[in-house]
Design a protein around this motif. Structure first.
Motif, mmCIF file in Angstrom:
data_model
loop_
_atom_site.group_PDB
_atom_site.id
_atom_site.type_symbol
_atom_site.label_atom_id
_atom_site.label_comp_id
_atom_site.label_asym_id
_atom_site.label_seq_id
_atom_site.Cartn_x
_atom_site.Cartn_y
_atom_site.Cartn_z
ATOM 1 N N GLU A 46 0.850 -1.195 0.000
ATOM 2 C CA GLU A 46 0.000 0.000 0.000
ATOM 3 C C GLU A 46 0.881 1.238 0.000
ATOM 4 O O GLU A 46 1.870 1.305 0.724
ATOM 5 C CB GLU A 46 -0.881 -0.032 1.261
ATOM 6 N N CYS A 47 0.510 2.198 -0.816
ATOM 7 C CA CYS A 47 1.256 3.457 -0.850
ATOM 8 C C CYS A 47 0.532 4.470 0.033
ATOM 9 O O CYS A 47 -0.647 4.753 -0.168
ATOM 10 C CB CYS A 47 1.346 3.984 -2.278
ATOM 11 N N VAL A 48 1.250 5.043 1.009
ATOM 12 C CA VAL A 48 0.592 5.924 1.988
ATOM 13 C C VAL A 48 0.534 7.390 1.570
ATOM 14 O O VAL A 48 0.055 8.234 2.334
ATOM 15 C CB VAL A 48 1.240 5.816 3.391
ATOM 16 N N LYS A 100 8.239 4.082 -3.397
ATOM 17 C CA LYS A 100 9.227 3.022 -3.277
ATOM 18 C C LYS A 100 8.795 1.982 -2.242
ATOM 19 O O LYS A 100 8.881 0.780 -2.467
ATOM 20 C CB LYS A 100 10.538 3.675 -2.824
ATOM 21 N N ALA A 101 8.334 2.476 -1.088
ATOM 22 C CA ALA A 101 7.935 1.577 -0.004
ATOM 23 C C ALA A 101 6.771 0.683 -0.431
ATOM 24 O O ALA A 101 6.715 -0.492 -0.047
ATOM 25 C CB ALA A 101 7.537 2.389 1.232
ATOM 26 N N ALA A 102 5.856 1.231 -1.231
ATOM 27 C CA ALA A 102 4.690 0.453 -1.651
ATOM 28 C C ALA A 102 5.121 -0.759 -2.470
ATOM 29 O O ALA A 102 4.663 -1.890 -2.234
ATOM 30 C CB ALA A 102 3.742 1.333 -2.462
ATOM 31 N N LEU A 103 6.035 -0.533 -3.413
ATOM 32 C CA LEU A 103 6.503 -1.624 -4.269
ATOM 33 C C LEU A 103 7.407 -2.575 -3.484
ATOM 34 O O LEU A 103 7.268 -3.803 -3.579
ATOM 35 C CB LEU A 103 7.251 -1.042 -5.481
ATOM 36 N N SER A 263 7.277 3.106 7.347
ATOM 37 C CA SER A 263 8.021 2.618 6.191
ATOM 38 C C SER A 263 7.778 3.502 4.964
ATOM 39 O O SER A 263 8.675 3.661 4.142
ATOM 40 C CB SER A 263 7.720 1.154 5.927
ATOM 41 N N GLY A 264 6.607 4.114 4.845
ATOM 42 C CA GLY A 264 6.350 4.986 3.688
ATOM 43 C C GLY A 264 7.305 6.169 3.652
ATOM 44 O O GLY A 264 7.829 6.540 2.600
ATOM 45 N N GLY A 268 10.626 2.150 2.669
ATOM 46 C CA GLY A 268 10.439 0.703 2.671
ATOM 47 C C GLY A 268 10.724 0.050 3.999
ATOM 48 O O GLY A 268 11.100 0.701 4.976
ATOM 49 N N LEU A 269 10.504 -1.266 4.021
ATOM 50 C CA LEU A 269 10.715 -2.028 5.252
ATOM 51 C C LEU A 269 12.201 -2.198 5.541
ATOM 52 O O LEU A 269 12.616 -2.182 6.701
ATOM 53 C CB LEU A 269 10.022 -3.390 5.128
#
Ligand code: NPQ
Ligand code: MG
Length: 369
Positions: A46-48, A100-103, A263-264, A268-269
């Motif tokens: 999910e993209c925040v 980036k975090a979403a992907l 993370s958004g 990323g994680l």
């Protein structure tokens, strides 16, 4: 495991209640959902990013552009075996951390599912449950705020965060403190103040707050170090911390004592876990922030918050506060002792309800290797 196809959707989900912060009022959650199809599993992210550039410069529109033009093409057809692989492929792209975090997190879910392990374990999580707080939007009056806080405490939350802005700050927080003398309480300003307001912010000192979150501008780590010396309330940074390096610098110059890990914002994680390590090495507590996520983003947050350095209750709350019908199930529920259980099934531990997802989809795009 090869990434064969990526599907992006923009969805719109009405919020159960409007959410007001120092930057505006949100009534509908609009966000991008990423599906990464790998050889034998799919992962979800999910993209925040918000509709407009209010929390940070990213928006749903810029994230869509970055994903389709620069990020998804980088991972399509590639072999992934761990989170670092995705992180490395996207390293050339500067900024645009929410996209980036979403992907990255969709790929991480796929990797965890392919190894048949919970995402929490893949990340190094050690907790079986996470402590939950709530973030309460700005209310019309201090009395209304006190009533809202009472409801959330009744529901079992362990820490209360109230949004503040100039004109709705000391008086509001004081009303809550008077009614609940012992509750763990904090305030989040979302960058609504400047150093000139130091005296006003020092008026919060007597209210025994656990911390004040992001009082000054996002790019003002230095000014936060000045403010932190003028007030007694510990400073926590959110918007200002965009990398593990930012966390190191902020802690080392005394700009904050506590870090909100999202993370958004961090891209990323993988960088979130590193930020958590940086803080842990310095003995600084971290907690997991929230962005009114659906159960997809919420599941990623629960997994992240299971790491050992997340020693404070965060903004990860039960699903029933946000939407009438989520896009993924099962919902996250609060236990009788104010926690959420960390999922033990492979990946993020929720399954997307594809029919519900279709109902709330406004835009869809499919990219293939
Ligand atoms: C914060 N979140 O800690 C953010 C701000 C925020 C739960 O307080 C849509 C997308 C709505 C992102 C509302 C909380 C949002 C949002 C608030 C982020 O600063
Ligand atoms: Mg915040």
């Amino acid at each position: 495991m090869r990434v064969e196809r990526v599907e992006l959707r923009t969805i719109e989900l009405p919020l159960l209640r409007p959410f007001e912060t120092s930057f505006g009022v949100e009534r509908v959650k609009r966000c991008i959902i990423v599906r990464a199809d790998c050889e034998w599993v799919s992962g979800w992210g999910e993209c925040v990013a918000m509709d407009g550039p209010w929390y940070s410069e990213e928006t749903v529109g810029t994230a869509w552009l970055m994903l389709t033009e620069f990020m998804v093409p980088e991972v399509l057809g590639r072999d992934l075996s761990c989170g670092e692989d995705v992180h490395r492929l996207l390293r050339r792209v500067r900024g645009n951390h929410m996209a980036k975090a979403a992907l990255e997190s969709a790929c991480m879910d796929a990797i965890a599912r392919s190894r048949e392990v919970p995402l929490a374990r893949l990340l190094g999580g050690t907790r079986t449950e996470i402590e939950c707080g709530v973030s309460i939007g700005i209310q019309p009056t201090p009395e209304a705020l006190v009533e809202t806080v009472a409801r959330e405490l009744e529901a079992g939350y362990r820490r209360i965060k109230v949004k503040i802005k100039p004109g709705a700050d000391v008086e509001y927080v004081r009303a809550v403190r008077r009614r609940f003398p012992d509750v763990p309480l904090m305030a989040d300003a979302n960058s609504a103040y400047s150093l000139e307001d130091a005296e006003r912010l020092a008026a919060l000192d007597e209210l025994d707050l656990a911390m004040i979150e992001q009082p000054l501008a996002p790019d003002d780590i230095l000014d936060h170090s000045v403010l932190a010396r003028r007030i007694r309330t510990p400073v926590c940074l959110d918007e200002s911390i965009r990398s593990p390096e930012d966390a190191r610098k902020a802690l080392d110059i005394g700009a904050c004592e506590i870090v909100n890990v999202k993370s958004g914002r961090l891209g990323g994680l993988v960088p979130s876990v590193r930020t958590h390590e940086v803080c842990r090495e310095r003995g600084a507590p971290v907690w997991c922030g929230g962005m009114l996520e659906t159960n997809v983003g919420r599941a990623h947050n629960v997994a992240l918050a299971s790491l050992p350095g997340f020693t404070l209750p965060g903004d990860v709350s039960a699903s029933d506060r946000y939407f009438e019908q989520d896009i993924a199930l099962p919902n996250f529920e609060l236990t009788d002792h104010g926690t959420i259980g960390v999922r033990e099934s492979p990946g993020i531990g929720v399954e997307v309800d594809e029919q519900r997802l279709e109902e709330v989809t406004r835009l869809r795009e499919e990219l293939r290797a």
